[in-house]
Design a protein around this motif. Sequence first.
Motif, short mmCIF file in Angstrom:
data_model
loop_
_atom_site.label_atom_id
_atom_site.label_comp_id
_atom_site.label_asym_id
_atom_site.label_seq_id
_atom_site.Cartn_x
_atom_site.Cartn_y
_atom_site.Cartn_z
N ASN A 1 0.86 -1.34 0.00
CA ASN A 1 0.05 -0.11 0.02
C ASN A 1 0.71 1.27 0.05
O ASN A 1 0.60 2.20 0.51
N ARG A 2 1.95 0.96 -0.45
CA ARG A 2 3.03 2.27 -0.42
C ARG A 2 2.54 3.60 -0.99
O ARG A 2 2.79 4.82 -0.80
N ALA A 3 1.86 3.34 -2.26
CA ALA A 3 1.23 4.40 -3.15
C ALA A 3 0.29 5.54 -2.12
O ALA A 3 0.38 6.37 -2.47
N LYS A 4 -0.31 4.80 -1.01
CA LYS A 4 -1.21 5.54 -0.49
C LYS A 4 -0.60 6.51 0.60
O LYS A 4 -1.24 7.38 0.96
N TYR A 5 0.81 6.15 0.87
CA TYR A 5 1.42 6.94 1.79
C TYR A 5 2.31 8.07 1.38
O TYR A 5 2.68 8.86 1.95
N PRO B 1 1.42 10.61 -0.69
CA PRO B 1 0.94 11.92 -0.55
C PRO B 1 1.32 12.55 0.82
O PRO B 1 1.55 13.84 1.04
N MET B 2 1.37 11.69 1.71
CA MET B 2 1.90 12.23 3.03
C MET B 2 3.27 13.00 3.22
O MET B 2 3.69 13.85 3.84
#
Length: 125
Positions: free
Chosen positions: A116-120, A122-123
């Motif tokens: 799920n690294r793509a979801k992190y 933007p942070m």
Amino acid sequence: MKNKILFVVCLLFGLMFINSGLNKFFNYMPMPKDMPESMMKLMQAFMQITWLMPLIAIAEIVGGILVITNKYRALGAIIIFPVMVGIVLTHIINAPSGLILALVLFAINLWIIIENRAKYLPMIK
């Protein structure tokens, strides 16, 4: 096929943490009789800090539920990550007999985070 395997692994992972969190509230699983003395002292120290075990239990239950759901799996893995670090360190220092299971669960947690690294991203941008 990869998604089905990931779902089954996440389901089992999440259920283990939900069970562990509920056990901290209801104490339905007995403590092992052959627990090392250092582990007993550590657990007694944790019980002296009255807010710590309920906090860990809530993090485990919420994180476990979120890991099971596909939409919030990334958030659940991040919630469980600090708990997993504590579990691995506890087993390295005080109870090496459970280290294999702790490392397997830690690897699963890292796998979920990497998947799920793509979801992190933007942070940190």
